[in-house]
Design a protein around this motif. Structure first.
Motif, mmCIF file in Angstrom:
data_model
loop_
_atom_site.group_PDB
_atom_site.id
_atom_site.type_symbol
_atom_site.label_atom_id
_atom_site.label_comp_id
_atom_site.label_asym_id
_atom_site.label_seq_id
_atom_site.Cartn_x
_atom_site.Cartn_y
_atom_site.Cartn_z
ATOM 1 N N SER A 153 0.820 -1.186 -0.159
ATOM 2 C CA SER A 153 -0.035 -0.077 0.044
ATOM 3 C C SER A 153 0.823 1.365 0.057
ATOM 4 C CB SER A 153 -0.805 0.094 1.252
ATOM 5 O OG SER A 153 -1.665 1.112 1.372
ATOM 6 N N GLY A 154 1.616 1.352 1.018
ATOM 7 C CA GLY A 154 2.750 2.581 1.046
ATOM 8 C C GLY A 154 3.520 2.509 -0.200
ATOM 9 N N TRP A 155 4.170 1.389 -0.396
ATOM 10 C CA TRP A 155 5.359 1.163 -1.425
ATOM 11 C C TRP A 155 4.839 1.774 -2.937
ATOM 12 C CZ3 TRP A 155 6.319 -2.161 -5.572
ATOM 13 C CH2 TRP A 155 7.621 -1.997 -6.321
ATOM 14 N N LEU A 156 3.610 1.499 -2.826
ATOM 15 C CA LEU A 156 3.041 1.885 -4.374
ATOM 16 C C LEU A 156 2.335 3.235 -4.091
ATOM 17 C CD1 LEU A 156 1.600 -1.389 -5.293
ATOM 18 C CD2 LEU A 156 3.166 -0.286 -6.579
ATOM 19 N N GLY A 157 2.351 4.030 -3.086
ATOM 20 C CA GLY A 157 1.951 5.435 -3.083
ATOM 21 C C GLY A 157 0.709 5.468 -2.406
ATOM 22 N N GLY A 158 0.244 4.777 -1.792
ATOM 23 C CA GLY A 158 -0.795 4.647 -1.130
ATOM 24 C C GLY A 158 -0.716 5.052 0.351
ATOM 25 N N PRO A 159 -1.726 4.546 1.228
ATOM 26 C CA PRO A 159 -1.668 4.932 2.653
ATOM 27 C C PRO A 159 -0.620 4.216 3.183
ATOM 28 C CG PRO A 159 -3.815 4.529 2.016
ATOM 29 C CD PRO A 159 -3.032 4.085 0.982
ATOM 30 N N GLN A 160 0.341 4.693 4.129
ATOM 31 C CA GLN A 160 1.493 4.241 4.810
ATOM 32 C C GLN A 160 1.122 3.341 5.915
ATOM 33 O OE1 GLN A 160 4.732 4.593 3.574
ATOM 34 N NE2 GLN A 160 3.602 5.403 1.567
ATOM 35 N N LEU A 161 0.329 2.361 5.660
ATOM 36 C CA LEU A 161 -0.271 1.405 6.785
ATOM 37 C C LEU A 161 1.035 0.696 7.431
ATOM 38 C CD1 LEU A 161 -3.367 -0.160 4.721
ATOM 39 C CD2 LEU A 161 -3.141 1.883 6.213
ATOM 40 N N TYR A 162 1.755 0.347 6.721
ATOM 41 C CA TYR A 162 2.842 -0.551 7.424
ATOM 42 C C TYR A 162 3.608 0.394 8.139
ATOM 43 C CZ TYR A 162 6.581 -3.823 8.263
ATOM 44 O OH TYR A 162 7.472 -4.842 8.845
#
Length: 145
Positions: A75-84
């Motif tokens: 999610s975060g790696w692809l530019g989405g919410p930085q959930l991790y």
């Protein structure tokens, strides 16, 4: 994120609190729904392929926990919410995986599953290619053997 940003930054940036300097691949490939599908498909492929028994053996049960962590990371790696990052801090992937012997064969098993999942779930060939190229570089960086 520069490697993905080259392909995905030409489009409208996300309309939330995400970092505008990040790639917006997350939105362009379908957001949460597609990332969840990729992670589910990845672990299904790992569990069902004779080629990936070594990779499957290093994953602790329940596999659903690993699937959730991969979803949060992607999610975060692809530019989405930085959930991790919100849950666990900076991914520091190499450090977090040092307890596992990752050689070329292990990397290739992981990429085998990821390539399958990407091809099954991302519609546009140029998006599949850009993401697989970037994730291949990341996977190679994870080698510690």
């Amino acid at each position: 994120m520069n490697w993905l940003k080259k392909i995905f930054s030409k489009h409208t940036p996300p309309q939330d609190d995400r970092d505008p300097s990040q790639s917006n691949a997350y939105d362009l490939i379908g957001g949460e729904k597609v990332i969840r599908a990729i992670t589910k498909c990845f672990y299904q492929k790992m569990a069902s392929s004779a080629e990936t028994t070594t990779l499957l053996a290093i994953h602790r049960a329940p596999i659903a926990e690993s699937e959730q962590k991969l979803f949060e990371f992607l999610s975060g790696w692809l530019g989405g919410p930085q959930l991790y990052q919100q849950k666990y801090g900076h991914p520091a992937l190499r450090a977090r995986h040092m307890h596992v012997d990752i050689d070329e064969a292990m990397r290739d098993q992981w990429l085998f599953c990821m390539k399958f999942a990407i091809e099954e779930n991302i519609k546009k060939p140029e998006h599949r290619a850009a993401i697989f190229e970037a994730i291949s570089t990341l996977a190679d960086h994870m080698r510690n053997q």
